[in-house]
Design an enzyme around this catalytic site. Structure first.
Site, mmCIF file in Angstrom:
data_model
loop_
_atom_site.group_PDB
_atom_site.id
_atom_site.type_symbol
_atom_site.label_atom_id
_atom_site.label_comp_id
_atom_site.label_asym_id
_atom_site.label_seq_id
_atom_site.Cartn_x
_atom_site.Cartn_y
_atom_site.Cartn_z
ATOM 1 N N HIS A 85 0.885 -1.488 -0.125
ATOM 2 C CA HIS A 85 0.240 0.135 -0.188
ATOM 3 C C HIS A 85 1.118 1.050 0.041
ATOM 4 O O HIS A 85 2.010 1.355 0.391
ATOM 5 C CB HIS A 85 -0.829 0.272 1.147
ATOM 6 N N HIS A 86 0.354 2.016 -0.332
ATOM 7 C CA HIS A 86 0.749 3.450 -0.114
ATOM 8 C C HIS A 86 -0.056 4.521 1.447
ATOM 9 O O HIS A 86 -1.162 4.362 1.079
ATOM 10 C CB HIS A 86 0.866 4.543 -1.190
ATOM 11 N N PRO A 87 1.482 5.252 1.962
ATOM 12 C CA PRO A 87 0.753 5.549 3.165
ATOM 13 C C PRO A 87 -0.558 6.793 2.835
ATOM 14 O O PRO A 87 -1.398 7.053 4.007
ATOM 15 C CB PRO A 87 1.615 6.285 3.785
#
Length: 391
Positions: A234-236
């Site tokens: 994922h990406h924050p």
């Protein structure tokens, strides 16, 4: 094509340059290899037992994958820089060199009589490049600095991996990055020398390299009050972003980075245009806040479709995607270019093609040969034998 144009096309940018490198492991060898690839003569200084990277593994037909990758096209000269005669020979070499690179332990090169600043005073056109773990100042200067340890110290592992399980980046990124920074620095020094006639010094450390890459997480921590956490695929701060399993056992990654793509994903891929305006997912911050629901929704859709069907839909909708490939799958990737290299044994292997392609160079031209330990020692000794005992 006239002869003048042929010479331009077939020349290389570093032709005529002499690079002398006291090097080991990855960072300095990869740097000097770039100059060998560009046409420079590169003399690699090794201990009698050789660069220890020669023994990292035996993956390439009995030879080290790291060494084969970072040392093609060089000459190998075995010296003991604590030996008076060998020290004299190295000074003779440096008197004719354009570039001197070293990545010995902090202070080792200077203690042996090869301090970079002193060398530049002695040889005014010489460009020196010192590659270290933590630089030459500060309380960490004498710390051993293997790539993994610098990944740890710089926080790279803290933003990599899965939640609750920080992870080492699976290739030697700090070594590689320091090498690239060294190349940039040396190229700038070469350009400056072309204007001033004088050499200059370049210093690069693995830690500074990693610290530069950590600028965005650092700013989030210092100014935003919260450090990014490892989130796996994922990406924050972006959603949807990550890998989703398909019905036939593959995993596809998507990365939705603007509202146009989000609308197209909903309408043209998932087939639900209204999803784009759902209050839970209507803007970037809402999608991140409601990531578990969003991922579950997309996950169900992907799980009901094959990879081929999804790729067709994603491509037609101009939505960014990529396959999450194993290394075995990557090795068969249709976009992977390869170039041949001759090993120490005389056998051949294939490396990934050089990442930079030039109009003046055939991209299929084989890499230079891997040198045997000390293969060129006697020839270089004869060539650079001292004439003046005071040199």
């Amino acid at each position: 094509m006239n002869m003048k144009m042929q010479n331009v096309v077939h020349s290389k940018p570093y032709s005529g340059l002499l690079v002398v490198s006291i090097e080991q492991a990855v960072a300095a060898p990869l740097c000097s290899c770039h100059f060998a690839e560009g046409g420079a003569r590169v003399i690699k200084i090794e201990r009698t037992e050789g660069d220890f990277a020669r023994k990292y593994d035996k993956a390439v037909k009995g030879e080290s994958s790291y060494f084969v990758w970072a040392n093609h096209g060089k000459e190998s000269l075995c010296l003991d820089i604590k030996n008076r005669d060998d020290t004299a020979l190295l000074h003779s070499l440096l008197g004719k060199a354009d570039i001197f690179i070293q990545n010995l332990a902090p202070g080792a090169s200077a203690r042996a009589g090869f301090d970079s600043e002193e060398l530049r005073r002695r040889h005014t056109r010489l460009i020196t490049c010192d590659i270290s773990g933590y630089g030459d100042t500060g309380i960490y200067r004498d710390m051993k600095a293997y790539d993994f340890l610098v990944q740890c110290e710089s926080g790279l592992v803290a933003v990599n991996g899965a939640p609750g399980a920080p992870g080492r980046i699976g290739v030697s990124v700090c070594d590689i990055g320091a090498s690239m920074n060294a190349i940039i620095g040396i190229q700038q020094a070469l350009y400056l020398r072309s204007q001033t006639g004088a050499g200059s010094g370049v210093k690069v450390s693995l830690f500074d390299t990693a610290a530069d890459w950590m600028t965005v997480p650092l700013m989030h921590t210092v100014y935003g009050g919260k450090a990014p956490q490892p989130v796996g695929l994922h990406h924050p701060s972006i959603a949807p972003y990550g890998g989703f399993a398909t019905s036939d056992g593959h995993v596809l990654a998507i990365s939705i980075q603007n509202e146009r793509e989000w609308v197209r994903l909903c309408a043209e891929v998932i087939g639900d245009a209204g999803l784009a305006t759902d209050p839970r997912f209507a803007d970037a911050s809402s999608r991140v806040k409601n990531r578990p629901e969003l991922d579950a929704l997309i996950g169900r859709f992907f799980a009901a479709n094959t990879r081929a069907d999804l790729e067709e839909k994603l491509r037609n909708a101009a939505v960014a995607y990529g396959g999450i490939n194993s290394v075995e799958t990557f090795s068969r990737h249709p976009q992977l270019r390869r170039r041949a290299v001759t090993l120490e044994s005389g056998d051949t292997a294939e490396l990934a093609g050089a990442p930079v392609q030039y109009s003046f160079k055939d991209p299929q031209e084989p890499f230079g040969r891997i040198p045997r330990i000390g293969e060129h020692t006697e020839a270089i000794r004869r060539e650079f034998a001292r004439i003046d005992a005071n040199v």
